[in-house]
Design a protein around this motif. Structure first.
Motif, PDB file in Angstrom:
ATOM      1  N   LYS A 160       0.815  -1.217   0.000  1.00 34.22           N
ATOM      2  CA  LYS A 160       0.000   0.000   0.000  1.00 34.22           C
ATOM      3  C   LYS A 160       0.848   1.266   0.000  1.00 34.22           C
ATOM      4  CE  LYS A 160      -3.346   2.591   2.751  1.00 34.22           C
ATOM      5  NZ  LYS A 160      -4.097   2.672   4.029  1.00 34.22           N
ATOM      6  N   ASN A 161       1.791   1.363   0.948  1.00 34.74           N
ATOM      7  CA  ASN A 161       2.504   2.618   1.152  1.00 34.74           C
ATOM      8  C   ASN A 161       3.576   2.910   0.109  1.00 34.74           C
ATOM      9  OD1 ASN A 161       0.921   2.776   3.406  1.00 34.74           O
ATOM     10  ND2 ASN A 161       2.562   2.417   4.883  1.00 34.74           N
ATOM     11  N   ASP A 166      -3.785  -0.792  -2.681  1.00 31.92           N
ATOM     12  CA  ASP A 166      -4.561  -0.915  -1.451  1.00 31.92           C
ATOM     13  C   ASP A 166      -5.742  -1.873  -1.589  1.00 31.92           C
ATOM     14  OD1 ASP A 166      -6.123   0.603  -3.096  1.00 31.92           O
ATOM     15  OD2 ASP A 166      -6.309   2.319  -1.747  1.00 31.92           O
ATOM     16  N   SER A 167      -5.794  -2.613  -2.713  1.00 34.31           N
ATOM     17  CA  SER A 167      -6.803  -3.643  -2.915  1.00 34.31           C
ATOM     18  C   SER A 167      -6.120  -4.816  -3.612  1.00 34.31           C
ATOM     19  CB  SER A 167      -7.960  -3.106  -3.771  1.00 34.31           C
ATOM     20  OG  SER A 167      -8.924  -4.115  -3.978  1.00 34.31           O
ATOM     21  N   VAL A 168      -5.926  -5.926  -2.886  1.00 33.61           N
ATOM     22  CA  VAL A 168      -5.110  -7.021  -3.407  1.00 33.61           C
ATOM     23  C   VAL A 168      -5.701  -8.377  -3.061  1.00 33.61           C
ATOM     24  CG1 VAL A 168      -2.988  -5.665  -3.217  1.00 33.61           C
ATOM     25  CG2 VAL A 168      -3.666  -7.163  -1.324  1.00 33.61           C
ATOM     26  N   THR A 169      -5.269  -9.376  -3.818  1.00 32.76           N
ATOM     27  CA  THR A 169      -5.496 -10.778  -3.465  1.00 32.76           C
ATOM     28  C   THR A 169      -4.168 -11.355  -2.995  1.00 32.76           C
ATOM     29  OG1 THR A 169      -7.297 -11.116  -5.054  1.00 32.76           O
ATOM     30  CG2 THR A 169      -6.115 -13.071  -4.309  1.00 32.76           C
ATOM     31  N   GLU A 174      -2.773 -21.194   3.603  1.00 35.01           N
ATOM     32  CA  GLU A 174      -3.844 -20.661   4.452  1.00 35.01           C
ATOM     33  C   GLU A 174      -3.326 -20.045   5.752  1.00 35.01           C
ATOM     34  OE1 GLU A 174      -8.027 -22.057   6.596  1.00 35.01           O
ATOM     35  OE2 GLU A 174      -6.823 -23.510   5.473  1.00 35.01           O
ATOM     36  N   PHE A 175      -2.441 -20.755   6.464  1.00 35.54           N
ATOM     37  CA  PHE A 175      -1.962 -20.242   7.751  1.00 35.54           C
ATOM     38  C   PHE A 175      -1.292 -18.888   7.577  1.00 35.54           C
ATOM     39  CE2 PHE A 175       1.806 -22.424   6.129  1.00 35.54           C
ATOM     40  CZ  PHE A 175       2.839 -21.573   6.486  1.00 35.54           C
ATOM     41  N   HIS A 176      -0.575 -18.716   6.472  1.00 32.96           N
ATOM     42  CA  HIS A 176       0.123 -17.469   6.187  1.00 32.96           C
ATOM     43  C   HIS A 176      -0.864 -16.395   5.745  1.00 32.96           C
ATOM     44  CE1 HIS A 176       3.902 -15.577   4.107  1.00 32.96           C
ATOM     45  NE2 HIS A 176       3.527 -14.922   5.185  1.00 32.96           N
ATOM     46  N   ASN A 177      -1.827 -16.789   4.931  1.00 30.87           N
ATOM     47  CA  ASN A 177      -2.844 -15.848   4.476  1.00 30.87           C
ATOM     48  C   ASN A 177      -3.635 -15.253   5.627  1.00 30.87           C
ATOM     49  OD1 ASN A 177      -2.306 -15.955   1.729  1.00 30.87           O
ATOM     50  ND2 ASN A 177      -3.737 -17.633   1.341  1.00 30.87           N
ATOM     51  N   VAL A 178      -3.950 -16.071   6.606  1.00 33.21           N
ATOM     52  CA  VAL A 178      -4.729 -15.590   7.752  1.00 33.21           C
ATOM     53  C   VAL A 178      -3.980 -14.477   8.475  1.00 33.21           C
ATOM     54  CG1 VAL A 178      -5.631 -16.255  10.022  1.00 33.21           C
ATOM     55  CG2 VAL A 178      -6.037 -17.720   8.038  1.00 33.21           C
ATOM     56  N   ARG A 179      -2.690 -14.675   8.696  1.00 32.07           N
ATOM     57  CA  ARG A 179      -1.877 -13.620   9.319  1.00 32.07           C
ATOM     58  C   ARG A 179      -1.807 -12.381   8.452  1.00 32.07           C
ATOM     59  NH1 ARG A 179       3.535 -14.822   9.669  1.00 32.07           N
ATOM     60  NH2 ARG A 179       3.323 -17.008   9.084  1.00 32.07           N
ATOM     61  N   ALA A 180      -1.614 -12.584   7.154  1.00 30.44           N
ATOM     62  CA  ALA A 180      -1.507 -11.458   6.230  1.00 30.44           C
ATOM     63  C   ALA A 180      -2.815 -10.664   6.180  1.00 30.44           C
ATOM     64  CB  ALA A 180      -1.138 -11.959   4.845  1.00 30.44           C
ATOM     65  N   LEU A 181      -3.941 -11.342   6.223  1.00 30.69           N
ATOM     66  CA  LEU A 181      -5.237 -10.665   6.213  1.00 30.69           C
ATOM     67  C   LEU A 181      -5.445  -9.854   7.494  1.00 30.69           C
ATOM     68  CD1 LEU A 181      -7.422 -13.487   4.669  1.00 30.69           C
ATOM     69  CD2 LEU A 181      -6.981 -11.251   3.638  1.00 30.69           C
ATOM     70  N   TYR A 182      -4.972 -10.378   8.602  1.00 32.52           N
ATOM     71  CA  TYR A 182      -5.039  -9.628   9.862  1.00 32.52           C
ATOM     72  C   TYR A 182      -4.240  -8.326   9.749  1.00 32.52           C
ATOM     73  CZ  TYR A 182      -4.363  -8.484  14.801  1.00 32.52           C
ATOM     74  OH  TYR A 182      -4.318  -7.825  16.009  1.00 32.52           O
ATOM     75  N   LEU A 183      -3.043  -8.432   9.209  1.00 30.84           N
ATOM     76  CA  LEU A 183      -2.204  -7.247   9.025  1.00 30.84           C
ATOM     77  C   LEU A 183      -2.846  -6.270   8.042  1.00 30.84           C
ATOM     78  CD1 LEU A 183       1.260  -9.007   8.860  1.00 30.84           C
ATOM     79  CD2 LEU A 183       0.584  -7.326  10.571  1.00 30.84           C
ATOM     80  N   ALA A 184      -3.409  -6.796   6.958  1.00 27.86           N
ATOM     81  CA  ALA A 184      -4.061  -5.933   5.966  1.00 27.86           C
ATOM     82  C   ALA A 184      -5.195  -5.142   6.608  1.00 27.86           C
ATOM     83  CB  ALA A 184      -4.584  -6.786   4.811  1.00 27.86           C
ATOM     84  N   PHE A 187      -3.756  -2.358   8.792  1.00 27.20           N
ATOM     85  CA  PHE A 187      -3.013  -1.304   8.106  1.00 27.20           C
ATOM     86  C   PHE A 187      -3.774  -0.710   6.919  1.00 27.20           C
ATOM     87  CE2 PHE A 187       0.438  -3.444  10.385  1.00 27.20           C
ATOM     88  CZ  PHE A 187       1.152  -2.355  10.867  1.00 27.20           C
ATOM     89  N   GLY A 188      -5.064  -0.968   6.855  1.00 24.64           N
ATOM     90  CA  GLY A 188      -5.904  -0.308   5.870  1.00 24.64           C
ATOM     91  C   GLY A 188      -5.767  -0.808   4.449  1.00 24.64           C
ATOM     92  N   VAL A 189      -5.454  -2.075   4.277  1.00 22.89           N
ATOM     93  CA  VAL A 189      -5.377  -2.671   2.938  1.00 22.89           C
ATOM     94  C   VAL A 189      -6.617  -3.534   2.720  1.00 22.89           C
ATOM     95  CG1 VAL A 189      -4.063  -4.151   1.381  1.00 22.89           C
ATOM     96  CG2 VAL A 189      -2.858  -2.699   3.026  1.00 22.89           C
ATOM     97  N   ASN A 190      -7.341  -3.278   1.649  1.00 25.13           N
ATOM     98  CA  ASN A 190      -8.534  -4.051   1.322  1.00 25.13           C
ATOM     99  C   ASN A 190      -8.090  -5.356   0.655  1.00 25.13           C
ATOM    100  OD1 ASN A 190     -10.994  -5.043   0.549  1.00 25.13           O
ATOM    101  ND2 ASN A 190     -11.453  -3.427  -0.920  1.00 25.13           N
TER     102      ASN A 190
END
Length: 232
Positions: A160-161, A166-169, A174-184, A187-190
């Motif tokens: 994003k920065n 700011d809008s991504v797939t 899965e375990f990594h995606n879950v953490r990444a989605l939490y961070l997103a 930090f304001g990433v859709n």
């Protein structure tokens, strides 16, 4: 007689001293045991709460079926090494490559931002991943490379920065995606995520424990305002 009396007094003092020592040791052991129990319970509670918090934020936002995931212009492919420390092919890497290619070939993403580690001259995750995806048929102009994706936090925030996405797939297991989605979310990433397949050894206790601790780390990073190593 005098010696006998002295001996009696000495024996009494020794008994009192030994009793005091025993009481001190017993009390110390009891307090130590209680402290250890409190620490263990607190640690377990912390791991549980962090795990639940991360899972809750990511709920319903990561997909296993490529036909059900919505289209996003940008896929954020999270980097990893192509080989293990023993020189074998890294199945996590291969599965992520396959997932990124599947999303692109099905028209679910248009460009791929590859974010990985390039901290050493002879180690370059983004370019290695791009080369393998180009070999599968994706045009080279479909890629943007982030060479400072040292951690998941760095990859998500920099998307994003630094790169204005700011809008991504997000693309990883899965375990990594879950953490990444939490961070997103924090930090304001859709973001949504596509789950790459796991290697066959995904259920090992070591991997599960490592992920639970990683979720504690990611929550603490957010709470303490940790920033990417490079923000430009």
């Amino acid at each position: 007689m005098f010696c006998e009396t002295c001996f009696v007094f000495f024996a009494c003092d020794m008994r009192k001293l030994l009793r005091r020592i025993w009481n001190f040791v017993f009390e110390w052991k009891w307090k130590l045991a209680l402290t250890i129990v409190i620490l263990i319970v607190s640690a377990v509670a912390c791991i549980f709460l962090c795990d639940m918090s991360v899972e809750k934020v990511a709920e319903g936002r990561h997909y296993d079926d490529v036909n059900k995931i919505p289209h996003r212009n940008v896929g954020l492919l999270l980097g990893t090494s192509k080989f293990t420390i023993f020189g074998r092919n890294n199945e996590y890497y291969q599965r992520r490559i396959e997932a990124a290619y599947e999303l692109y070939s099905k028209g679910k993403i248009d460009t791929i931002l590859i974010s990985g580690d390039n901290s050493k001259k002879d180690y370059n995750e983004p370019e290695t991943m791009m080369a393998d995806l180009v070999a599968l048929g994706i045009p080279k102009d479909r890629f943007v490379l982030d060479y400072a994706g040292f951690r998941t936090l760095d990859s998500v925030v920099r998307a994003k920065n630094v790169f204005g996405r700011d809008s991504v797939t997000i693309i990883s297991q899965e375990f990594h995606n879950v953490r990444a989605l939490y961070l997103a979310e924090k930090f304001g990433v859709n973001a949504i995520a596509y789950n790459a397949l796991y290697p066959i050894y995904r259920k090992s206790f070591r991997i599960i424990l490592r992920e639970k601790l990683a979720r504690v780390k990611v929550v603490s990073d957010v709470l303490f305002g940790v920033k990417p190593k490079f923000e430009i």
